[in-house]
Design an enzyme around this catalytic site. Structure first.
Site, PDB file in Angstrom:
ATOM      1  N   ASP A 151       0.829  -1.206   0.000  1.00 52.83           N
ATOM      2  CA  ASP A 151       0.000   0.000   0.000  1.00 52.83           C
ATOM      3  C   ASP A 151       0.867   1.262   0.000  1.00 52.83           C
ATOM      4  O   ASP A 151       1.929   1.293   0.621  1.00 52.83           O
ATOM      5  CB  ASP A 151      -0.895  -0.031   1.245  1.00 52.83           C
TER       6      ASP A 151
ATOM      7  N   GLY B 187      -5.863   8.065   8.879  1.00 49.65           N
ATOM      8  CA  GLY B 187      -5.608   8.261  10.305  1.00 49.65           C
ATOM      9  C   GLY B 187      -6.727   8.959  11.047  1.00 49.65           C
ATOM     10  O   GLY B 187      -6.592   9.265  12.233  1.00 49.65           O
TER      11      GLY B 187
END
Length: 281
Positions: A80, A179
């Protein structure tokens, strides 16, 4: 069964969205694949470059491949958000079945040219490729991916990128942030509809899944997202459980680590199963 991402998309066509779950440590992996086995749905395990270097490319591939075959679960191992083309080649050479080149912070022309290089190398090894247009803000695995949290993907850029690179999947910026877990993202559905209508066979990918409300997740699935990434929630939950188990009054120097890590692995499995239900049509 160990497969590339395109093979998973084809297998799951018409059934919903495939969850892509970030591996943060090797201890998580058996629980993650067990969750998929219990749900009987495909799973994408993905790592950052940092995680791959920490655990070891070859070890990761060997463990994921062995467990996928043992549990008879269609599984892809995906690199990723990698900006290092040589590192992506190493991942492919070591047996990763899918990779993502992230050139989203670069000028579009440079992003296209670099992604084409990755696609060319990956095709020769039956490896699927994800790209990104429109930098998705936030931080993942300690790396700041973009400071601009409002850099939406431009439709015309996405169309050109998909046409010229030939990527299998495309990460798009429609309002999510890496996040993010203290607040919820605001999804730009009009942009999502336009992207889905114009990009043909290219599968759309939603990053920053932790910050998306369940009702928005369901809408994204219905509107054709083919891959949804979940990373921060797994990491945060693992740490929360470990903090509790490691500080318990019952812990002694002779306490087996298995007893301390087991509950965290169980929590990861629970979260993945919950997401898999949410991602199905």
């Amino acid at each position: 069964m160990y497969k590339n991402m395109v093979e998973l998309f084809e297998e799951f066509e018409g059934k919903g969205t495939i969850g892509a779950f970030n591996v943060h440590c090797l201890e998580m992996v058996p629980a993650m694949i067990k969750a998929a086995e219990e749900m009987q749905v495909p799973i994408i395990l993905q790592t950052s470059l940092g995680t791959a270097e920490y655990i070891g490319f070859e070890l990761l591939v060997a463990v994921v491949r062995a467990l996928a075959e043992k549990e008879k679960v269609s599984t892809a191992l995906h690199m990723d958000h990698c900006r290092d083309i040589e590192a992506l080649k190493k991942a492919i050479d070591c047996g990763y079945s899918s990779v993502m080149y992230d050139g989203s912070v670069l000028p579009l022309e440079e992003n296209i040219q670099n992604t084409k290089r990755v696609v060319s190398y990956a095709r020769a090894h039956n490896v699927s490729v994800e790209g990104e247009v429109g930098a998705i803000g936030g931080t993942e695995d300690g790396v700041v991916l973009s400071k601009d949290e409002n850099m939406y993907t431009r439709l015309e850029d996405a169309m050109r990128f998909a046409r010229e690179t030939g990527v299998d999947a495309l990460a798009v910026s429609i309002g999510t942030t890496h996040g993010q877990y203290k607040s919820k993202a605001k999804i730009n559905y009009e942009l999502l509809d336009d992207l889905r209508a114009e990009l043909g066979d290219v599968r759309l990918v939603l990053h920053g899944g932790t910050g998306v409300a369940d009702e928005d997740m369901r809408q994204c699935v219905k509107k054709g997202m083919k891959k949804i990434n979940v990373g921060t929630e797994l990491n945060k939950s693992y740490i929360d459980v470990v903090r509790t188990t490691f500080t318990s009054d019952e812990v002694t120097p002779l306490t087996s680590l298995r007893r301390l890590l087991g509950p965290a692995n169980d929590r990861v499995k629970e979260i993945i199963k919950e997401k898999m239900v949410l991602f199905q049509l």
